[in-house]
Design an enzyme around this catalytic site. Structure first.
Site, PDB file in Angstrom:
ATOM      1  CD1 TRP A   1     -25.134  46.752 -61.720  1.00 44.52           C
ATOM      2  CD2 TRP A   1     -26.717  46.377 -60.186  1.00 44.52           C
ATOM      3  NE1 TRP A   1     -24.810  45.586 -61.054  1.00 44.52           N
ATOM      4  CE2 TRP A   1     -25.763  45.337 -60.107  1.00 44.52           C
ATOM      5  CE3 TRP A   1     -27.807  46.343 -59.316  1.00 44.52           C
ATOM      6  CZ2 TRP A   1     -25.862  44.281 -59.197  1.00 44.52           C
ATOM      7  CZ3 TRP A   1     -27.919  45.294 -58.409  1.00 44.52           C
ATOM      8  CH2 TRP A   1     -26.953  44.274 -58.351  1.00 44.52           C
TER       9      TRP A   1
ATOM     10  CD  GLU B   1     -23.475  50.511 -61.094  1.00 44.10           C
ATOM     11  OE1 GLU B   1     -24.697  50.740 -60.971  1.00 44.10           O
ATOM     12  OE2 GLU B   1     -22.675  50.538 -60.142  1.00 44.10           O
TER      13      GLU B   1
ATOM     14  CE  LYS C   1     -21.502  43.583 -58.278  1.00 42.88           C
ATOM     15  NZ  LYS C   1     -22.563  43.976 -57.352  1.00 42.88           N
TER      16      LYS C   1
ATOM     17  CG  ASP D   1     -19.765  50.829 -58.079  1.00 41.54           C
ATOM     18  OD1 ASP D   1     -18.799  50.614 -57.324  1.00 41.54           O
ATOM     19  OD2 ASP D   1     -20.944  50.880 -57.674  1.00 41.54           O
TER      20      ASP D   1
ATOM     21  CG  HIS E   1     -19.181  47.486 -59.732  1.00 39.26           C
ATOM     22  ND1 HIS E   1     -20.323  47.711 -60.450  1.00 39.26           N
ATOM     23  CD2 HIS E   1     -19.574  47.421 -58.430  1.00 39.26           C
ATOM     24  CE1 HIS E   1     -21.359  47.794 -59.630  1.00 39.26           C
ATOM     25  NE2 HIS E   1     -20.928  47.620 -58.404  1.00 39.26           N
TER      26      HIS E   1
ATOM     27  CG  HIS F   1     -22.560  54.215 -58.841  1.00 36.22           C
ATOM     28  ND1 HIS F   1     -23.396  53.129 -58.822  1.00 36.22           N
ATOM     29  CD2 HIS F   1     -23.332  55.287 -59.178  1.00 36.22           C
ATOM     30  CE1 HIS F   1     -24.629  53.521 -59.153  1.00 36.22           C
ATOM     31  NE2 HIS F   1     -24.614  54.823 -59.376  1.00 36.22           N
TER      32      HIS F   1
ATOM     33  CG  ASP G   1     -19.160  45.771 -55.103  1.00 31.47           C
ATOM     34  OD1 ASP G   1     -18.864  46.939 -54.797  1.00 31.47           O
ATOM     35  OD2 ASP G   1     -20.199  45.466 -55.714  1.00 31.47           O
TER      36      ASP G   1
ATOM     37  CG  ASP H   1     -21.297  48.741 -52.212  1.00 32.95           C
ATOM     38  OD1 ASP H   1     -21.089  49.633 -53.050  1.00 32.95           O
ATOM     39  OD2 ASP H   1     -21.644  47.588 -52.535  1.00 32.95           O
TER      40      ASP H   1
ATOM     41  CG  ASP I   1     -23.523  52.282 -55.162  1.00 35.76           C
ATOM     42  OD1 ASP I   1     -24.268  52.019 -54.199  1.00 35.76           O
ATOM     43  OD2 ASP I   1     -23.365  51.505 -56.127  1.00 35.76           O
TER      44      ASP I   1
END
Ligand code: RNT
Ligand code: ZN
Length: 421
Positions: free
Chosen positions: A189, A230, A232, A263, A266, A290, A298, A300, A330
């Site tokens: 990434w 990865e 996004k 992810d 994302h 992820h 985003d 997380d 993640d």
């Protein structure tokens, strides 16, 4: 006199009766759950800090908010914290390391100089713990990434620096896979993108494709290392343009035989990844997830047992994709106990998988018969089936705390270990 609570086994037996009435084979579901391996992301343990002496703070648009005490400051502390988390999560799992968690003995080892030996202690430890390892080049938190570009940088020297870093990361991934006898997934990434509208979207993407081709030039044995890329949609500081967008990496992964990483944070804030699994698996053998939780962006957040997670797990289980989907976590929350953050997220991922594995087969057969009323009715009834009793029994038989009892373990670990840091 207080009523004696039902034993875990009694509750389990009653739940099994209920499930078998619906045609669900609980023993089979538990056997499948045993095979589910979650890659725990090391970076929750220290707020994505890493252990380089040169690291000058988190970059690349990644933000860990909160200042909860007790974060891991050394590899030994991080390993101790992970070991604690592993005693609270049933099953056999993996650890996902980022390159800047190498052990450099207080020497400056720049990213284009990392070698497998800098991860030897991680490998020895993982072997002793029975954990598999996954890996990631770290293309952020570095002076050569300070302007937000790495592999797509217009400066050839900077591109080459990151190409070399990613090449070495793959070699380290392969060394890990070989040492442990468990395939390592090395995920690339990069943060490259722009805050405001670019004039040239083509140049950076051409450079990224070329750089990636250079990174992946050498074939490594697939039994040791698998490469993933990865994408996004946007990031902090790359709101208007991300070089490695979804379409870019979907095309790249398909044309180059790489794994695509989905992810959960994302995409557009209301867009989930569950529906994408069966789409991309039509065209590629394996993917990496992820599992994360965005809140408005985003962000997380720690993974909770919400509809998004249920849908992701359901798509994996119902379609028999367990062997083709690599599951990693993640997120990074610095406002709560970090060992608890791992435990909550990993247990939730497993609980979601269990619920999905216990799905009554009548739901699919109703759909096949064109009976969508029954499908809807059973989908809704399934939500209140007694999976909690199955989960408790699973935890007990795997020797990890049942229910919220794990929290007491974390609290004493915090008192005895984390609060003294
Ligand atoms: C960033 C990506 C990436 C990172 C980790 C630290 O948006 O999700 O996976 O979170 O590599
Ligand atoms: Zn990610």
């Amino acid at each position: 006199m207080a009523k004696k609570s039902l034993s875990i086994k009694t509750a389990f037996d009653m739940a099994c009766d209920r499930y078998s009435g619906l045609g669900v084979d609980v023993a089979h579901a538990l056997k499948s759950l045993e095979g589910v391996s979650i890659s725990l992301h090391c970076w929750q343990g220290d707020d994505v800090g890493g252990f380089e002496s040169l690291s000058g703070g988190l970059g690349g648009g990644l933000v860990a908010t909160g200042n909860y005490p007790g974060k891991a400051r050394t590899p030994d502390e991080l390993r101790a914290d992970l070991q604690k988390a592993c005693t609270l999560i049933p099953g056999h799992h993996r650890l996902n390391l980022h390159a800047f968690y190498g052990e450099f003995e207080n020497r400056k080892v720049d990213r284009d100089q990392i070698e497998p030996r800098h991860f030897a202690r991680w490998m020895d430890w993982a072997k002793a713990q029975g954990l598999g390892l996954d890996f990631n080049p770290t293309c952020f938190s570095h002076p050569n990434a300070a302007d937000g570009f790495t592999l797509a940088h217009e400066d050839k020297g900077i591109r080459e620096f990151w190409i070399e870093h990613c090449r070495r990361s793959r070699e380290i991934g392969a060394a890990m896979g070989k040492a442990l006898g468990k395939t390592c997934v090395t995920n690339v990434w990069i943060p490259d993108g722009m805050k405001d509208t670019p004039a040239d979207r083509v140049g950076p993407r051409q450079r990224l494709a070329d750089s990636l081709d250079a990174v992946f030039k050498k074939t490594l044995p697939a039994r040791h290392n698998l490469d993933a890329v990865e994408p996004k949609l946007f990031g902090i500081g790359s709101e208007s343009f991300v070089v490695g967008s979804h379409e870019f990496y979907l095309g790249y992964a398909l044309s180059r035989g790489k794994l695509l990483t989905l992810d959960a944070g994302h995409y557009h804030p209301t867009e989930g990844i569950a529906d994408k699994i069966s789409s991309v698996l039509q065209f590629m053998p394996e993917i990496l997830l992820h599992v994360s939780r965005g809140v408005r962006w985003d962000s997380d957040h720690v993974v909770v047992l919400n509809d998004d997670l249920h849908s992701i797990a359901r798509e994996i289980a119902a379609n028999g994709f367990l062997k083709r989907v690599h599951i990693g976590l993640d997120y990074f929350d610095a406002s709560i106990n970090r060992v608890a953050a791992w435990t909550v997220g990993a247990r939730n991922m497993l609980r979601a998988m269990l619920i999905a594995l216990l799905e009554p087969p009548l739901i699919c057969s109703a759909e096949a018969a064109g009976d969508f009323t029954t499908r809807l009715a059973l989908q809704e009834e399934a939500k209140s089936l007694p999976w909690g009793a199955i989960w408790d029994y699973y935890c007990e038989t795997k020797g990890v705390p049942v229910g919220n009892r794990w929290l007491a373990d974390i609290q004493s670990y915090e008192k005895e270990v984390l609060s003294k840091r």
